[in-house]
Design an enzyme around this catalytic site. Structure first.
Site, mmCIF file in Angstrom:
data_model
loop_
_atom_site.group_PDB
_atom_site.id
_atom_site.type_symbol
_atom_site.label_atom_id
_atom_site.label_comp_id
_atom_site.label_asym_id
_atom_site.label_seq_id
_atom_site.Cartn_x
_atom_site.Cartn_y
_atom_site.Cartn_z
ATOM 1 N N PRO A 90 11.964 26.306 68.612
ATOM 2 C CA PRO A 90 11.173 26.102 67.770
ATOM 3 C C PRO A 90 9.702 26.806 68.160
ATOM 4 C CG PRO A 90 11.461 24.013 68.762
ATOM 5 C CD PRO A 90 12.621 24.955 69.135
ATOM 6 N N ALA B 280 8.036 22.946 65.325
ATOM 7 C CA ALA B 280 7.410 21.464 64.985
ATOM 8 C C ALA B 280 6.691 21.249 63.841
ATOM 9 C CB ALA B 280 6.245 21.438 66.132
ATOM 10 N N GLN C 35 12.499 20.874 63.752
ATOM 11 C CA GLN C 35 12.177 19.871 64.812
ATOM 12 C C GLN C 35 10.989 19.119 64.318
ATOM 13 O OE1 GLN C 35 9.357 21.188 67.958
ATOM 14 N NE2 GLN C 35 10.829 20.970 69.323
ATOM 15 N N TYR D 26 3.247 15.371 73.052
ATOM 16 C CA TYR D 26 3.223 14.920 71.707
ATOM 17 C C TYR D 26 3.420 13.369 71.585
ATOM 18 C CZ TYR D 26 1.919 19.849 71.007
ATOM 19 O OH TYR D 26 1.584 21.014 71.040
ATOM 20 N N ARG E 117 14.096 17.182 72.143
ATOM 21 C CA ARG E 117 13.663 18.113 73.186
ATOM 22 C C ARG E 117 12.755 17.042 73.913
ATOM 23 N NH1 ARG E 117 10.087 23.793 72.288
ATOM 24 N NH2 ARG E 117 11.636 24.961 73.918
ATOM 25 N N LEU F 294 10.695 31.078 79.704
ATOM 26 C CA LEU F 294 10.854 32.300 80.431
ATOM 27 C C LEU F 294 12.527 32.924 80.758
ATOM 28 C CD1 LEU F 294 7.599 32.378 82.537
ATOM 29 C CD2 LEU F 294 8.000 33.244 80.202
ATOM 30 N N ARG G 237 9.408 33.592 73.092
ATOM 31 C CA ARG G 237 8.569 34.740 73.100
ATOM 32 C C ARG G 237 9.440 36.171 73.367
ATOM 33 N NH1 ARG G 237 4.211 33.213 77.820
ATOM 34 N NH2 ARG G 237 3.990 30.924 77.494
#
Length: 369
Positions: A24, A58, A103, A185, A233, A304, A327
């Site tokens: 997400p 999210a 999510q 969060y 998550r 990554l 990414r």
């Protein structure tokens, strides 16, 4: 030998065709929580990648639970209709067997922020800021506003908001929901002693700090149809001394599994402004491996992972059950096509794009040469 990355995996009642997940990723492009034309093209692009699992960004379960004014929400009929409108085209171009989920989260004390490309940071009153909430009245960082500590009624409202958003996700026709317990969060804030200073049944011991995410997982699982599965998550560590730890994350993951959660996406950080993260390739894979072995639950590694060889190695070595791209998939929306050729598998593309696969194959061969 067949590729581990392109081996199917079963989650709940679904058999997902490969182990490539799309993480997400916030797009900050919604209109009062509602998906826009941006999301239609973005989700279609993700779906055409051939990834087996696509998780929408999210999504706030209430208006004040959004990270920013541009973040997705699932708290209104308009939000629900817009997400359904954008989901349909994405499904029609996706690989057979691909699953779609959302999510669900609440930004807590990190809500009410500016769009990243406008500087980020807390909104000012002139920018339509709103009062944030958290387990305790502890700001995220110096200069950030002090959140209101949630009382019992406020916590009940949060639980009800997650349940209502999950019911909307089911009506939309999504395949799964993922609970956002990471990146500082609200659910992460309750889990971590960095941000949870409460002395009641919602704070103190790990049993108390995990009570909210377990309560929400139980309530969400109860209202979803059996065909839908639930994941979570977690930030497996806060990357600060005295913060949430790997050992605690394993215990939380095992407890979530007992509530019907079927996978953990193992991320880290985001809850302490002074965190020290040794960022580099595969820097979070150890967390996925630890949770997988310690809690006996399938895990999704993220962070990554950029090359097919890296992803294949994570799975072949038994360090995780899936890999999630963020990414890398933005930079190369056809990453799974390239991965298939690199790993000796057949790539999936929509019929309109099949003629491009020979070009992808040549790119891979030329790189090998």
């Amino acid at each position: 030998m067949s590729s581990a990355l392109f081996t199917p995996i079963s989650l709940g009642e679904f058999t997902i065709p490969n182990r490539i997940a799309i993480a997400p990723m916030c797009m900050y492009s919604a209109d009062d929580g509602s998906a826009t034309d941006w999301h239609i093209q973005h989700w279609m692009s993700l779906a055409m990648s051939g990834a087996g699992m696509i998780t929408f960004e999210a999504t706030g379960v209430e208006r004040r639970g959004r990270i920013s004014l541009g973040c997705l929400g699932l708290y209104s009929d308009a939000n629900e209709a817009a997400m359904a409108r954008a989901l349909g085209p994405a499904r029609r171009v996706a690989a057979p067997g691909a699953v779609f989920g959302v999510q669900l989260g609440h930004a807590g004390r990190k809500a009410s922020t500016q769009l990243p490309w406008l500087g980020g940071g807390p909104l000012t009153p002139e920018q339509d800021a709103w009062q944030t909430v958290a387990p305790s009245a502890v700001p995220f960082a110096p200069g950030w506003p002090t959140p209101d500590a949630l009382d019992e009624a406020g916590i009940e409202r949060i639980v009800a908001a997650f349940v209502q958003a999950a019911e909307r996700a089911a009506r939309i026709g999504l395949d799964f929901v993922e609970l956002h317990g990471a990146h500082g969060y609200l659910l992460n804030e309750f889990l971590s002693p960095v941000s949870n200073k409460r002395g009641d049944r919602w704070g103190g011991s790990l049993e108390n700090r995990m009570r909210l995410i377990l309560t929400i997982a139980r309530a969400v699982r109860a209202v979803l149809p059996e065909r839908m599965f639930v994941g979570a998550r977690l930030s497996v560590t806060d990357w600060v001394e005295g913060g949430f730890s790997v050992e605690e994350a394993i215990a939380v993951s095992a407890a979530l599994k007992a509530e019907g959660v079927v996978y953990i996406c193992a991320s880290s950080g985001g809850n302490a402004y002074d965190q020290q993260i040794p960022i580099g390739p595969l820097y979070q894979v150890d967390f996925a491996e630890a949770v997988r072995k310690g809690a006996g639950i399938p895990t999704r590694a993220v962070g990554l992972i950029t090359t097919p060889a890296e992803a294949e190695g994570v799975l072949r070595e038994g360090r995780a059950d899936m890999v999630a791209l963020a990414r890398a998939i933005l930079a190369d929306p056809r990453w799974p096509w390239r991965a298939a050729y690199e790993l000796g598998e057949e790539a999936y593309a929509p019929p309109q794009y099949v003629r491009s696969l020979t070009t992808v194959k040549h790119w891979v061969v030329d790189e090998d040469d």
